[in-house]
Motif scaffolding. Structure first.
Motif, PDB file in Angstrom:
ATOM      1  N   GLU A   1     -70.127   1.830-118.668  1.00 62.06           N
ATOM      2  CA  GLU A   1     -70.581   2.426-117.410  1.00 62.06           C
ATOM      3  C   GLU A   1     -71.050   1.350-116.436  1.00 62.06           C
ATOM      4  N   ILE A   2     -70.590   1.453-115.183  1.00 59.70           N
ATOM      5  CA  ILE A   2     -71.065   0.567-114.120  1.00 59.70           C
ATOM      6  C   ILE A   2     -72.231   1.194-113.385  1.00 59.70           C
ATOM      7  N   ALA A   3     -72.072   2.457-112.963  1.00 56.70           N
ATOM      8  CA  ALA A   3     -73.123   3.109-112.173  1.00 56.70           C
ATOM      9  C   ALA A   3     -72.932   4.615-112.178  1.00 56.70           C
ATOM     10  N   THR A   4     -74.013   5.333-111.924  1.00 55.92           N
ATOM     11  CA  THR A   4     -73.950   6.761-111.628  1.00 55.92           C
ATOM     12  C   THR A   4     -74.355   6.959-110.176  1.00 55.92           C
ATOM     13  N   LEU A   5     -73.801   8.010-109.541  1.00 51.99           N
ATOM     14  CA  LEU A   5     -74.080   8.290-108.134  1.00 51.99           C
ATOM     15  C   LEU A   5     -74.549   9.745-108.006  1.00 51.99           C
ATOM     16  N   PRO A   6     -75.812  10.021-108.291  1.00 50.28           N
ATOM     17  CA  PRO A   6     -76.296  11.400-108.286  1.00 50.28           C
ATOM     18  C   PRO A   6     -76.273  12.062-106.920  1.00 50.28           C
ATOM     19  N   ASP A   7     -76.258  11.273-105.837  1.00 52.11           N
ATOM     20  CA  ASP A   7     -76.250  11.853-104.492  1.00 52.11           C
ATOM     21  C   ASP A   7     -74.850  11.957-103.895  1.00 52.11           C
TER      22      ASP A   7
ATOM     23  N   SER B   1     -63.672   5.984-111.036  1.00 56.76           N
ATOM     24  CA  SER B   1     -64.724   6.984-110.798  1.00 56.76           C
ATOM     25  C   SER B   1     -64.282   8.329-111.362  1.00 56.76           C
ATOM     26  N   THR B   2     -65.230   9.026-111.997  1.00 57.82           N
ATOM     27  CA  THR B   2     -64.961  10.336-112.574  1.00 57.82           C
ATOM     28  C   THR B   2     -66.059  11.309-112.164  1.00 57.82           C
ATOM     29  N   ALA B   3     -65.782  12.596-112.397  1.00 60.92           N
ATOM     30  CA  ALA B   3     -66.779  13.635-112.109  1.00 60.92           C
ATOM     31  C   ALA B   3     -66.547  14.811-113.038  1.00 60.92           C
TER      32      ALA B   3
ATOM     33  N   TRP C   1     -71.139  12.245-110.895  1.00 62.40           N
ATOM     34  CA  TRP C   1     -70.227  11.172-110.507  1.00 62.40           C
ATOM     35  C   TRP C   1     -70.618   9.879-111.225  1.00 62.40           C
ATOM     36  N   THR C   2     -69.625   9.246-111.819  1.00 62.17           N
ATOM     37  CA  THR C   2     -69.844   8.022-112.587  1.00 62.17           C
ATOM     38  C   THR C   2     -68.714   7.044-112.302  1.00 62.17           C
ATOM     39  N   VAL C   3     -69.060   5.761-112.198  1.00 65.56           N
ATOM     40  CA  VAL C   3     -68.058   4.699-112.063  1.00 65.56           C
ATOM     41  C   VAL C   3     -68.067   3.886-113.351  1.00 65.56           C
ATOM     42  N   TRP C   4     -66.881   3.696-113.919  1.00 64.09           N
ATOM     43  CA  TRP C   4     -66.719   3.039-115.207  1.00 64.09           C
ATOM     44  C   TRP C   4     -65.967   1.718-115.065  1.00 64.09           C
TER      45      TRP C   4
ATOM     46  N   THR D   1     -73.865  19.896-107.482  1.00 63.47           N
ATOM     47  CA  THR D   1     -74.991  19.701-108.380  1.00 63.47           C
ATOM     48  C   THR D   1     -75.525  18.286-108.229  1.00 63.47           C
ATOM     49  N   VAL D   2     -76.827  18.161-107.976  1.00 57.42           N
ATOM     50  CA  VAL D   2     -77.475  16.863-107.860  1.00 57.42           C
ATOM     51  C   VAL D   2     -78.379  16.677-109.068  1.00 57.42           C
ATOM     52  N   THR D   3     -78.198  15.605-109.802  1.00 56.50           N
ATOM     53  CA  THR D   3     -78.980  15.326-110.994  1.00 56.50           C
ATOM     54  C   THR D   3     -79.886  14.136-110.727  1.00 56.50           C
ATOM     55  N   VAL D   4     -81.165  14.276-111.022  1.00 52.83           N
ATOM     56  CA  VAL D   4     -82.124  13.191-110.872  1.00 52.83           C
ATOM     57  C   VAL D   4     -82.109  12.373-112.155  1.00 52.83           C
ATOM     58  N   THR D   5     -81.863  11.085-112.018  1.00 50.23           N
ATOM     59  CA  THR D   5     -81.795  10.219-113.187  1.00 50.23           C
ATOM     60  C   THR D   5     -82.733   9.039-113.018  1.00 50.23           C
ATOM     61  N   THR D   6     -83.048   8.375-114.109  1.00 49.58           N
ATOM     62  CA  THR D   6     -83.813   7.140-114.040  1.00 49.58           C
ATOM     63  C   THR D   6     -82.868   5.987-113.857  1.00 49.58           C
ATOM     64  N   GLU D   7     -83.355   4.937-113.203  1.00 47.76           N
ATOM     65  CA  GLU D   7     -82.516   3.780-112.922  1.00 47.76           C
ATOM     66  C   GLU D   7     -82.349   2.928-114.171  1.00 47.76           C
ATOM     67  N   VAL D   8     -81.132   2.547-114.463  1.00 53.10           N
ATOM     68  CA  VAL D   8     -80.831   1.700-115.609  1.00 53.10           C
ATOM     69  C   VAL D   8     -80.124   0.457-115.092  1.00 53.10           C
ATOM     70  N   THR D   9     -80.534  -0.681-115.525  1.00 52.26           N
ATOM     71  CA  THR D   9     -79.928  -1.940-115.097  1.00 52.26           C
ATOM     72  C   THR D   9     -79.023  -2.475-116.201  1.00 52.26           C
ATOM     73  N   TYR D  10     -77.793  -2.829-115.839  1.00 57.50           N
ATOM     74  CA  TYR D  10     -76.847  -3.408-116.785  1.00 57.50           C
ATOM     75  C   TYR D  10     -76.598  -4.857-116.399  1.00 57.50           C
ATOM     76  N   GLU D  11     -76.597  -5.717-117.375  1.00 54.44           N
ATOM     77  CA  GLU D  11     -76.342  -7.132-117.136  1.00 54.44           C
ATOM     78  C   GLU D  11     -75.121  -7.563-117.926  1.00 54.44           C
ATOM     79  N   TYR D  12     -74.153  -8.151-117.229  1.00 56.78           N
ATOM     80  CA  TYR D  12     -72.941  -8.615-117.897  1.00 56.78           C
ATOM     81  C   TYR D  12     -72.972 -10.121-117.993  1.00 56.78           C
ATOM     82  N   ILE D  13     -72.711 -10.616-119.153  1.00 59.21           N
ATOM     83  CA  ILE D  13     -72.775 -12.070-119.389  1.00 59.21           C
ATOM     84  C   ILE D  13     -71.363 -12.615-119.530  1.00 59.21           C
TER      85      ILE D  13
END
Length: 359
Positions: free
Chosen positions: A136-142, A102-104, A116-119, A347-359
């Motif tokens: 990128e795995i996920a972002t955590l805007p809250d 996780s980074t910020a 905040w982002t988890v990689w 700082t809270v950033t509003v983002t759109t949801e993105v879905t990642y699929e790992y095969i």
């Protein structure tokens, strides 16, 4: 400096442990809150004050020329869109060696944290000179201040939020984020020396989640229930206080059966063991002092090596010298802990949801 530098290894004062290993190669003005022990015996470290993933070649580097030399960490990867590296853990059930980090974007001196982002970090083959693969795995805007992170299963991560007082769930395949538990008892203390940090570390066993509160000095357990496939869990009860007086605590880790936990204080240099009457034991834990000579211990890991029945406890710290002998300036980290939350800028950033699929 008192004692030997560069990875102090000594017989454990705890009969439950094989030994205690001090990972003390970090400089005294660094603050490491992420550690992972690689299968090859080397160590990954993350630094709050830099967006860097470091590696200590403890297993592969030549030994120091003398006992006062130290193996220096080397830069393994720098996250370009961040300014600090926080949680770090190995991913489960992967074909290749992989980690979550996780980074910020952060300004610790002024208490500002955002983005905040988890990689996912996929390690190159041992015989390769390539760098890691980063996705990128996920972002955590809250999120407000992400601390300890653990892999619950091959699908799910959990990370503590030290200011919000909650534990976040991260679904690895989709990047969806939700709350496992949020409670006032796990939030940042309203008064006292440490006013910014609340729940710092979180661990899980079959029946309980464990959480340490840096600001209050309490350790809690809360009952959990795993789903049928064992890939996710939910909290089914409130936190129960099992220990207190562990001021400025960090580095919570525990035995797999939940019969004992280990925790340290980054200001007093204590290392404690918390004894429970088995995982289902009720009431408070018995607190046993193991050491009091560590300098700024932060993150710890229990690792079972070479089929031994007892684990080795790895402790990231700055050695065993007196606190007033720091050769760097870490005062601003302690001042961060005393910040008035009303003045904290998040700082809270509003983002759109993105879905990642790992095969």
């Amino acid at each position: 400096m008192a004692g030997k530098s560069g990875g102090d290894t000594r017989q454990s004062p705890d009969p439950r442990l094989h030994k205690i290993v001090l990972i003390d190669q970090v400089t005294s003005d660094s603050w490491c809150e992420g550690v992972a022990l690689r299968p090859n015996g080397n160590v990954l470290l993350g630094k709050i004050e830099e967006p860097e993933l470091l590696v200590l070649d403890l297993a592969t580097a030549p030994p120091p020329a003398n006992e006062f030399d130290s193996i220096k960490p080397r830069l393994f990867h720098k996250f370009q869109e961040a300014s600090g590296t926080f949680g770090l853990c190995a991913l489960r059930g992967t074909e290749r060696e992989e980690y979550a980090v996780s980074t910020a974007v952060s300004d610790p001196a002024n208490g500002q944290f955002s983005k905040w982002t988890v990689w996912r970090v996929t390690m190159p083959p041992e015989d390769s000179d390539d760098g890691p693969e980063i996705s990128e795995i996920a972002t955590l805007p809250d999120a407000r201040f992400l601390a300890g992170m653990v892999a619950l299963s091959e699908r799910t991560l959990a990370t503590a939020d030290a200011n919000r007082g909650c534990v976040w769930r991260i679904d690895i395949p989709t990047g969806q984020v939700s709350v496992i538990i949020e409670d006032d008892a796990m939030g940042a203390a309203e008064s006292g020396e440490i006013g910014y940090f609340g729940v710092n570390r979180v661990r899980f066993t079959e029946k309980f989640g464990w959480a340490s509160n840096t600001g209050s000095g309490f350790v809690y357990r809360f009952p959990i229930q795993w789903d049928d496939d064992g890939l996710d869990l939910k909290a089914v009860g409130p936190p129960e206080e099992i220990a207190s007086g562990l001021d400025n605590s960090d580095g919570l880790t525990l035995l797999p059966d939940g019969s004992a936990a280990y925790i340290c204080s980054y200001t007093s240099g204590h290392l404690w063991r918390l004894d429970m009457e088995g995982e289902g034991g009720a009431g408070k834990a018995e607190v046993v002092e193991l050491r009091r000579d560590l300098v700024s211990p932060t993150v710890m890991e229990l690792i079972y090596r070479d089929k031994r029945e007892k684990p080795t406890l790895y402790v990231v710290c700055c050695g065993t010298v007196a606190a007033d002998s720091f050769d760097g300036d870490r005062r601003y980290w302690l001042e961060l802990a005393k910040l008035d939350k009303a003045k904290l800028q998040i700082t809270v950033t509003v983002t759109t949801e993105v879905t990642y699929e790992y095969i």
